[in-house]
Design a protein around this motif. Structure first.
Motif, mmCIF file in Angstrom:
data_model
loop_
_atom_site.group_PDB
_atom_site.id
_atom_site.type_symbol
_atom_site.label_atom_id
_atom_site.label_comp_id
_atom_site.label_asym_id
_atom_site.label_seq_id
_atom_site.Cartn_x
_atom_site.Cartn_y
_atom_site.Cartn_z
ATOM 1 N N LEU A 100 -4.558 -14.352 -2.051
ATOM 2 C CA LEU A 100 -4.617 -14.100 -3.535
ATOM 3 C C LEU A 100 -4.857 -12.663 -3.529
ATOM 4 O O LEU A 100 -6.098 -12.388 -3.345
ATOM 5 C CB LEU A 100 -5.534 -14.857 -4.462
ATOM 6 N N ILE A 101 -4.000 -11.619 -4.054
ATOM 7 C CA ILE A 101 -4.022 -10.213 -3.599
ATOM 8 C C ILE A 101 -3.994 -9.615 -5.114
ATOM 9 O O ILE A 101 -3.079 -9.660 -5.755
ATOM 10 C CB ILE A 101 -3.086 -10.079 -2.941
ATOM 11 N N ASP A 102 -4.756 -8.758 -5.264
ATOM 12 C CA ASP A 102 -4.673 -7.818 -6.315
ATOM 13 C C ASP A 102 -3.898 -7.098 -6.062
ATOM 14 O O ASP A 102 -3.850 -5.734 -5.184
ATOM 15 C CB ASP A 102 -6.047 -7.418 -6.320
ATOM 16 N N MET A 137 -5.732 -0.857 -6.387
ATOM 17 C CA MET A 137 -5.431 -1.005 -5.247
ATOM 18 C C MET A 137 -4.540 0.106 -4.328
ATOM 19 O O MET A 137 -4.429 0.311 -3.163
ATOM 20 C CB MET A 137 -4.517 -2.082 -4.645
ATOM 21 N N ARG A 138 -4.303 1.375 -5.099
ATOM 22 C CA ARG A 138 -3.601 2.606 -4.587
ATOM 23 C C ARG A 138 -4.679 3.414 -4.072
ATOM 24 O O ARG A 138 -4.426 4.354 -3.329
ATOM 25 C CB ARG A 138 -2.895 3.367 -5.827
ATOM 26 N N VAL A 139 -6.004 3.284 -4.265
ATOM 27 C CA VAL A 139 -7.054 4.258 -3.758
ATOM 28 C C VAL A 139 -7.089 4.321 -2.379
ATOM 29 O O VAL A 139 -7.220 3.121 -1.422
ATOM 30 C CB VAL A 139 -8.342 3.597 -4.410
ATOM 31 N N PRO A 140 -6.818 5.231 -1.809
ATOM 32 C CA PRO A 140 -6.910 5.675 -0.283
ATOM 33 C C PRO A 140 -8.067 5.637 0.474
ATOM 34 O O PRO A 140 -8.641 6.604 0.840
ATOM 35 C CB PRO A 140 -5.906 6.928 0.107
ATOM 36 N N PRO A 145 -10.510 2.884 6.200
ATOM 37 C CA PRO A 145 -11.077 3.239 7.352
ATOM 38 C C PRO A 145 -10.418 4.608 7.671
ATOM 39 O O PRO A 145 -10.970 5.518 8.224
ATOM 40 C CB PRO A 145 -11.313 2.175 8.366
ATOM 41 N N GLU A 146 -9.082 4.311 7.907
ATOM 42 C CA GLU A 146 -8.195 5.557 8.397
ATOM 43 C C GLU A 146 -7.334 6.178 7.016
ATOM 44 O O GLU A 146 -6.324 6.745 7.248
ATOM 45 C CB GLU A 146 -7.294 5.030 9.311
ATOM 46 N N GLY A 147 -7.925 6.134 5.900
ATOM 47 C CA GLY A 147 -7.160 6.566 4.785
ATOM 48 C C GLY A 147 -6.051 5.990 4.126
ATOM 49 O O GLY A 147 -5.266 6.567 3.229
ATOM 50 N N GLU A 148 -5.967 4.926 4.588
ATOM 51 C CA GLU A 148 -4.912 4.062 3.915
ATOM 52 C C GLU A 148 -5.361 3.252 2.605
ATOM 53 O O GLU A 148 -6.532 3.467 2.272
ATOM 54 C CB GLU A 148 -4.661 2.586 4.728
ATOM 55 N N THR A 149 -4.469 2.993 1.893
ATOM 56 C CA THR A 149 -4.884 2.304 0.693
ATOM 57 C C THR A 149 -5.425 0.987 0.810
ATOM 58 O O THR A 149 -5.385 0.318 1.645
ATOM 59 C CB THR A 149 -3.606 2.452 -0.460
ATOM 60 N N ARG A 150 -5.977 0.508 -0.169
ATOM 61 C CA ARG A 150 -6.678 -0.710 -0.408
ATOM 62 C C ARG A 150 -5.550 -1.772 -0.154
ATOM 63 O O ARG A 150 -5.739 -2.922 0.625
ATOM 64 C CB ARG A 150 -7.386 -1.029 -1.668
ATOM 65 N N GLU A 189 -2.655 -1.496 1.542
ATOM 66 C CA GLU A 189 -2.468 -1.379 2.913
ATOM 67 C C GLU A 189 -3.472 -2.096 3.755
ATOM 68 O O GLU A 189 -3.025 -2.875 4.630
ATOM 69 C CB GLU A 189 -2.378 -0.044 3.304
ATOM 70 N N GLU A 190 -4.622 -1.828 3.477
ATOM 71 C CA GLU A 190 -5.730 -2.688 4.273
ATOM 72 C C GLU A 190 -5.609 -4.124 3.884
ATOM 73 O O GLU A 190 -5.812 -4.914 5.021
ATOM 74 C CB GLU A 190 -6.968 -1.802 4.031
ATOM 75 N N ALA A 191 -5.532 -4.468 2.830
ATOM 76 C CA ALA A 191 -5.448 -5.970 2.628
ATOM 77 C C ALA A 191 -3.950 -6.617 3.285
ATOM 78 O O ALA A 191 -4.083 -7.570 3.750
ATOM 79 C CB ALA A 191 -5.251 -6.220 1.052
ATOM 80 N N LYS A 192 -2.859 -5.735 3.345
ATOM 81 C CA LYS A 192 -1.782 -6.356 4.048
ATOM 82 C C LYS A 192 -2.146 -6.607 5.501
ATOM 83 O O LYS A 192 -1.657 -7.384 6.190
ATOM 84 C CB LYS A 192 -0.665 -5.312 3.795
ATOM 85 N N VAL A 193 -2.679 -5.548 6.210
ATOM 86 C CA VAL A 193 -3.271 -5.564 7.470
ATOM 87 C C VAL A 193 -4.003 -6.965 7.800
ATOM 88 O O VAL A 193 -3.843 -7.693 8.729
ATOM 89 C CB VAL A 193 -3.976 -4.212 8.048
#
Length: 86
Positions: free
Chosen positions: A13-15, A20-23, A26-31, A33-37
């Motif tokens: 369940l992903i927001d 979620m655009r906020v970068p 840990p390495e400057g990725e967006t929220r 992008e981090e959720a996708k990882v």
């Protein structure tokens, strides 16, 4: 010793709202992008569990209904974008 419990189904369940655009990863990725990882890491560990993917902003939308097609779910995760389903 407790038995190791293996889930039958995994539901993501992903927001996908603008927050979620906020970068701030840990390495400057967006929220997002981090959720996708994180989701990708989980999918790689699955062994026969059903999996589904839902996205929400103000409303919930089914992106992938329950499936065993891990390739399809991985491609769908990769394609998630802000405001998915709106």
């Amino acid at each position: 010793a407790k038995p190791h419990i293996i889930p039958y189904e995994i539901i993501f369940l992903i927001d996908t709202s603008a927050s979620m655009r906020v970068p701030d990863g840990p390495e400057g990725e967006t929220r997002l992008e981090e959720a996708k990882v994180i989701m990708e890491d989980i999918v790689r560990q699955l062994r026969g569990q059903m999996i589904s993917l839902y996205a929400f902003t103000s409303e919930l939308s089914a992106v992938v209904p329950p499936t065993l097609d891990y390739l399809f779910i991985r491609l769908s995760i990769k394609e998630l974008h802000i405001d998915e389903g709106d």
